[in-house]
Design a protein around this motif. Structure first.
Motif, short mmCIF file in Angstrom:
data_model
loop_
_atom_site.label_atom_id
_atom_site.label_comp_id
_atom_site.label_asym_id
_atom_site.label_seq_id
_atom_site.Cartn_x
_atom_site.Cartn_y
_atom_site.Cartn_z
N GLY A 6 0.80 -1.21 0.00
CA GLY A 6 0.00 0.00 0.00
C GLY A 6 0.83 1.26 0.00
N PHE A 7 0.15 2.37 -0.28
CA PHE A 7 0.77 3.70 -0.25
C PHE A 7 -0.23 4.62 0.41
CE2 PHE A 7 1.51 7.95 -1.87
CZ PHE A 7 2.90 8.07 -1.77
N SER A 19 -5.32 6.53 0.54
CA SER A 19 -4.63 5.25 0.55
C SER A 19 -4.85 4.54 -0.78
CB SER A 19 -5.13 4.34 1.68
OG SER A 19 -4.73 4.83 2.95
N LEU A 20 -3.79 3.88 -1.25
CA LEU A 20 -3.85 3.02 -2.44
C LEU A 20 -3.28 1.66 -2.04
CD1 LEU A 20 -4.27 2.66 -5.53
CD2 LEU A 20 -1.91 3.44 -5.82
N TRP A 21 -4.08 0.61 -2.25
CA TRP A 21 -3.68 -0.73 -1.81
C TRP A 21 -3.72 -1.68 -2.99
CZ3 TRP A 21 -2.11 -1.38 3.20
CH2 TRP A 21 -2.45 -0.36 4.09
N VAL A 30 3.95 4.79 -7.82
CA VAL A 30 3.32 6.07 -7.55
C VAL A 30 4.18 7.18 -8.14
CG1 VAL A 30 2.57 7.68 -5.76
CG2 VAL A 30 2.18 5.22 -5.47
N MET A 31 3.60 7.93 -9.09
CA MET A 31 4.34 8.96 -9.80
C MET A 31 4.27 10.31 -9.09
SD MET A 31 5.29 6.91 -12.07
CE MET A 31 6.19 8.01 -13.17
N ASN A 36 -4.29 15.76 -1.89
CA ASN A 36 -5.50 15.64 -2.71
C ASN A 36 -5.40 14.59 -3.81
OD1 ASN A 36 -5.36 18.95 -2.12
ND2 ASN A 36 -7.37 18.00 -1.84
N VAL A 37 -4.20 14.08 -4.09
CA VAL A 37 -4.02 13.24 -5.28
C VAL A 37 -3.04 12.11 -5.00
CG1 VAL A 37 -3.13 13.21 -7.66
CG2 VAL A 37 -4.47 15.16 -6.87
N ILE A 38 -3.35 10.92 -5.51
CA ILE A 38 -2.37 9.85 -5.70
C ILE A 38 -2.44 9.48 -7.18
CG2 ILE A 38 -1.69 7.48 -5.21
CD1 ILE A 38 -2.79 7.74 -2.44
#
Length: 241
Positions: A6-7, A19-21, A30-31, A36-38
């Motif tokens: 995750g991130f 969160s990004l899983w 992840v760029m 507010n943004v992933i």
């Protein structure tokens, strides 16, 4: 939840947080990230196809919306990469019918989300489920709005033309979950059954239906519209023109 990687972007105080899983079957880079943004590129480990996935949390503060959406238009642009932007909480609705409650819908409100979609050539996905994704009390009255949606570009739809946003059930939160599905469920195999159905549209009729709309047809339709009918996307009624 079964995700091994995750991130996370930490919340500011008690607000926000992203969160990004993903699991071991996916490769994710992840760029860019902010409060507010992933923005990430993703591929299945069994595929060489990279796609772009961007999670958005639009600012809820009216005084900061112009700055936020100005930054969004500066940072993002149209791309040939297959792109899913959302399902995200954009904190903006598009059409008047996407908001109900006592709070007034302003016809001359800024069209930040529409401008962003036009700038990036993103299209809104159809959805299944409740029409509103957020609910809350404003001045003692219940207000419901569609603030969350999935946006994709034509490149994404060329691979997954049946992509749909599913509005889930609200449980312990003021937003409902958004699930993006790329394939239809329960698809039927009709086999040769449709060969037995006589078409009701001839080739000539189909050519007429598929023909481009002429400027003269647009003019006729516009002048047949009542001057005091519902306003258009710009907020003005026909009599204005």
């Amino acid at each position: 939840m079964g995700f091994s990687k995750g991130f996370n972007v930490s919340p500011v105080g008690r607000a926000g947080g992203l969160s990004l899983w993903w699991d071991d079957s996916m490769e994710v880079h992840v760029m860019f990230s902010s409060k507010n943004v992933i923005d990430a590129i993703v591929r299945d480990c069994d595929s060489n196809l990279w796609v772009r996935v961007t999670g958005i949390y639009g600012t809820a503060y009216r005084g900061k919306k112009a700055e936020f959406w100005g930054w969004m238009n500066d940072h993002f642009s149209s791309t040939n990469t297959h792109w899913l932007c959302g399902g995200g909480d954009f904190n903006k609705f598009i059409w008047d019918h996407e908001k109900v409650g006592r709070a007034e819908v302003l016809y001359n409100r800024p069209r930040f989300l529409e401008d962003f979609m036009n700038h990036t050539n993103l299209l809104g996905l159809d959805f299944n489920g409740p029409p509103f994704t957020w609910r809350g009390m404003r001045n003692g009255s219940l207000v419901e709005e569609r603030l969350d949606r999935g946006l994709v570009n034509n490149q994404w739809l060329s691979l997954w033309p049946n992509s749909t946003a599913i509005h889930g059930v609200v449980l312990g939160f003021d937003h409902c979950p958004i699930i993006i599905k790329t394939e239809l469920e329960g698809r039927r195999d009709w086999g040769n059954l449709l060969d037995c159905v006589n078409p009701g549209i001839t080739e000539d009729m189909n050519l007429t239906l598929m023909a481009s709309v002429s400027l003269e047809e647009i003019k006729i339709a516009a002048f047949q519209m009542g001057g005091f009918k519902a306003p258009g996307p710009d907020g003005f009624q026909g009599i204005f023109y």
